[in-house]
Design a protein around this motif. Structure first.
Motif, PDB file in Angstrom:
ATOM      1  N   GLY A   1       0.786  -1.230   0.000  1.00  0.00           N
ATOM      2  CA  GLY A   1       0.000   0.000   0.000  1.00  0.00           C
ATOM      3  C   GLY A   1       0.812   1.270   0.000  1.00  0.00           C
ATOM      4  N   LEU A   2       2.044   1.197  -0.487  1.00  0.00           N
ATOM      5  CA  LEU A   2       2.917   2.368  -0.474  1.00  0.00           C
ATOM      6  C   LEU A   2       2.720   3.217  -1.724  1.00  0.00           C
ATOM      7  CD1 LEU A   2       6.264   0.728   0.733  1.00  0.00           C
ATOM      8  CD2 LEU A   2       4.530   1.884   2.119  1.00  0.00           C
ATOM      9  N   THR A   3       2.906   4.525  -1.569  1.00  0.00           N
ATOM     10  CA  THR A   3       2.901   5.447  -2.699  1.00  0.00           C
ATOM     11  C   THR A   3       4.095   6.379  -2.571  1.00  0.00           C
ATOM     12  OG1 THR A   3       1.645   7.273  -1.688  1.00  0.00           O
ATOM     13  CG2 THR A   3       0.368   5.425  -2.593  1.00  0.00           C
ATOM     14  N   TYR A   4       4.399   7.077  -3.644  1.00  0.00           N
ATOM     15  CA  TYR A   4       5.538   7.994  -3.637  1.00  0.00           C
ATOM     16  C   TYR A   4       5.321   9.186  -2.701  1.00  0.00           C
ATOM     17  CZ  TYR A   4       7.968   5.703  -7.542  1.00  0.00           C
ATOM     18  OH  TYR A   4       8.662   4.814  -8.339  1.00  0.00           O
ATOM     19  N   ASP A   5       4.093   9.423  -2.266  1.00  0.00           N
ATOM     20  CA  ASP A   5       3.830  10.534  -1.349  1.00  0.00           C
ATOM     21  C   ASP A   5       4.108  10.182   0.103  1.00  0.00           C
ATOM     22  OD1 ASP A   5       2.969  12.225  -3.407  1.00  0.00           O
ATOM     23  OD2 ASP A   5       0.903  11.485  -3.282  1.00  0.00           O
ATOM     24  N   ASP A   6       4.313   8.909   0.397  1.00  0.00           N
ATOM     25  CA  ASP A   6       4.502   8.491   1.785  1.00  0.00           C
ATOM     26  C   ASP A   6       5.879   8.875   2.319  1.00  0.00           C
ATOM     27  OD1 ASP A   6       2.016   7.172   2.028  1.00  0.00           O
ATOM     28  OD2 ASP A   6       2.819   5.386   1.044  1.00  0.00           O
TER      29      ASP A   6
END
Length: 267
Positions: free
Chosen positions: A77-82
């Motif tokens: 559930g990771l995104t570049y905004d994390d």
């Protein structure tokens, strides 16, 4: 860029925690320990199930494929905004291995809890069991400059650029080899034992580690390696933190090199 941070320096908002505790002599220990207690909301990444592709023959802990890394990131559930904080048991190479693979996968906002889980559990909410997270559909842009291949190492040797062996000096010299079938080191390599990064408070800060690299040029391309691409990860990140920005990890490392190439000894 990676930053090894004390617990007080870690990001406080929109943080995703990744638990990478592991024991090379007891591969089940880390996950079992995670189930007992971990930072609230943390997911678990296993060195051999998630951070390696154990079906490949390029060394003992080959890096996952891009497809495997993409699936891991999406399932996590990771995104570049994390803002991502990675931790292990402290003074270990596993959080650094995960962080380096995250850099390879194009993530920018990554911190390593340099003091390890023992300090985090004193200051953050703790829970047990398994954490459920919604999946993401992030499409990754890989930064291949962070990982080197065997061919890259051969070119490095021919061009007389630095190779750094992160293993113990006895293993580097070929005096003692407890794991691999051939003792020695990759030709032309110098030795900086990664364990020099360990302190009573966890892995060295940037200022502390700078002295280990005083004889290296920041304008020269560097490739690091160890036995299987795990313990060289913290040394690689320490170099990157100290502005040796053209530094790559040979992901197959010595255990891959010896399959088809000769070595040197310094007995």
């Amino acid at each position: 860029m990676i930053f090894l941070k004390n617990h007080m320096e870690l990001p406080k908002q929109d943080v995703r925690y990744i638990d990478t505790r592991f024991d090379l002599t007891n591969p089940e220990w880390g996950e079992e320990t995670y189930y007992k207690d971990h930072v609230q909301g943390a997911i678990y990444w296993h060195l051999e199930e998630h951070l390696s592709d154990m079906t490949r023959i390029e060394g003992r802990h080959p890096a996952p494929t891009k497809e495997q890394m993409t699936k891991l990131i999406q399932v996590s559930g990771l995104t570049y905004d994390d803002a991502i904080v990675v931790y292990d048991q402290g003074n270990a190479p596993f959080a650094a291995r995960a962080a380096l693979l995250l850099l390879w996968a194009g993530f920018k906002n990554i911190s390593i809890a340099r003091e390890g889980y023992g300090k985090l559990r004193e200051v953050l909410p703790i829970e047990g069991g398994v954490v459920w997270v919604p999946t993401s559909n992030v499409q990754l842009t890989f930064e291949d400059a962070y990982l080197a291949t065997q061919d890259d190492v051969k070119h490095q040797i021919m061009s007389e650029k630095p190779l750094i062996d992160a293993r113990s000096n006895d293993r580097y010299k070929g005096i003692h080899e407890p794991i691999d079938s051939v003792a020695g080191h990759i030709p032309t390599a110098i030795n900086i034992d990664w364990e020099q990064l360990k302190t009573e408070d966890g892995l060295m800060t940037q200022d502390e580690s700078a002295k280990l690299f005083k004889n290296l040029s920041k304008q020269t391309a560097i490739i690091t390696y160890c036995g299987s691409g795990v313990t060289a990860a913290p040394l690689t990140l320490a170099l990157l933190e100290n502005d040796f920005l053209n530094t790559r990890l040979y992901s197959g490392s010595y255990s891959d090199w010896i399959l088809n190439n000769h070595v040197e000894t310094s007995k």
